[in-house]
Design an enzyme around this catalytic site. Structure first.
Site, PDB file in Angstrom:
ATOM      1  N   CYS A   6      70.572  28.669  64.288  1.00 47.79           N
ATOM      2  CA  CYS A   6      70.766  30.075  63.984  1.00 47.79           C
ATOM      3  C   CYS A   6      71.224  30.434  62.488  1.00 47.79           C
ATOM      4  O   CYS A   6      70.909  31.317  61.852  1.00 47.79           O
ATOM      5  CB  CYS A   6      71.694  30.871  65.078  1.00 47.79           C
ATOM      6  SG  CYS A   6      70.773  31.080  66.695  1.00 47.79           S
ATOM      7  N   ASN A  85      62.692  17.722  72.471  1.00 47.60           N
ATOM      8  CA  ASN A  85      63.729  17.106  73.407  1.00 47.60           C
ATOM      9  C   ASN A  85      64.468  18.221  74.190  1.00 47.60           C
ATOM     10  O   ASN A  85      64.698  19.315  73.669  1.00 47.60           O
ATOM     11  CB  ASN A  85      64.695  16.181  72.499  1.00 47.60           C
ATOM     12  CG  ASN A  85      64.112  15.087  71.919  1.00 47.60           C
ATOM     13  OD1 ASN A  85      63.104  14.300  72.339  1.00 47.60           O
ATOM     14  ND2 ASN A  85      64.626  14.846  70.833  1.00 47.60           N
ATOM     15  N   HIS A  96      69.019  24.468  70.220  1.00 47.44           N
ATOM     16  CA  HIS A  96      68.273  25.529  69.843  1.00 47.44           C
ATOM     17  C   HIS A  96      66.724  25.015  69.674  1.00 47.44           C
ATOM     18  O   HIS A  96      66.419  24.060  68.973  1.00 47.44           O
ATOM     19  CB  HIS A  96      68.588  26.535  68.273  1.00 47.44           C
ATOM     20  CG  HIS A  96      67.857  27.168  67.737  1.00 47.44           C
ATOM     21  ND1 HIS A  96      68.563  28.599  67.271  1.00 47.44           N
ATOM     22  CD2 HIS A  96      66.535  27.356  67.621  1.00 47.44           C
ATOM     23  CE1 HIS A  96      67.647  29.288  66.867  1.00 47.44           C
ATOM     24  NE2 HIS A  96      66.492  28.748  67.040  1.00 47.44           N
ATOM     25  N   HIS A  98      63.329  23.341  69.334  1.00 51.45           N
ATOM     26  CA  HIS A  98      62.944  22.939  68.115  1.00 51.45           C
ATOM     27  C   HIS A  98      61.708  22.047  68.573  1.00 51.45           C
ATOM     28  O   HIS A  98      62.084  20.976  69.315  1.00 51.45           O
ATOM     29  CB  HIS A  98      63.788  22.378  67.156  1.00 51.45           C
ATOM     30  CG  HIS A  98      64.668  21.479  67.704  1.00 51.45           C
ATOM     31  ND1 HIS A  98      65.589  21.658  68.281  1.00 51.45           N
ATOM     32  CD2 HIS A  98      64.611  20.126  67.655  1.00 51.45           C
ATOM     33  CE1 HIS A  98      66.366  20.545  68.621  1.00 51.45           C
ATOM     34  NE2 HIS A  98      65.747  19.362  68.262  1.00 51.45           N
TER      35      HIS A  98
END
Ligand code: AMP
Ligand code: ZN
Length: 112
Positions: A6, A85, A96, A98
């Site tokens: 973020c 993952n 977060h 990805h």
């Protein structure tokens, strides 16, 4: 929220961007595991793929329309790998969501 991705979206932490639009950001992994190692993230915080449902799956679909474009711009015409993952056992270190794009060499087949 104390989330480094973020903060990358906000520009508080620097990154080497390779693609950006209003919904997503792609930037180079700080610890590359292949000649090309790019992370693709939604700008909106989602913990992981485990939090995807019918209300936000459009975000994942959107990311997957951009992955081929990012891969092409990185010269990955010979192939690449997309990895996400999830959680502790999945080895997710940044909470977060990805997607790793890895390529630029013939990647080994292993689960590590
Ligand atoms: P994962 O282990 O799937 O959660 O992947 C997190 C990835 O984020 C790792 O490959 C890290 O090298 C990468 N990473 C962590 N911090 C940064 C950062 N500030 N800029 C770029 N990549 C990062
Ligand atoms: Zn976040």
């Amino acid at each position: 929220m104390d989330c480094i991705f973020c903060k990358i979206v906000e520009g508080v932490i620097p990154s080497t961007k390779v693609y950006e639009d209003d919904k997503i950001l792609a930037f180079r992994d700080i610890n590359p595991e292949a000649p090309v190692h790019v992370l693709v993230i939604p700008k909106e915080h989602v913990d992981s793929v485990d939090k995807i449902d019918e209300t936000n799956s459009d975000l994942v679909a959107y990311i997957f329309t951009k992955i081929p474009q990012i891969a092409a711009s990185e010269g990955l015409g010979n192939g690449y790998r997309v990895i996400t993952n999830v959680g502790e056992d999945g080895g997710q270190s940044v909470k977060h969501m990805h997607f790793h794009i890895l390529g630029g060499k013939k990647l080994p087949l292993h689960l590590a």
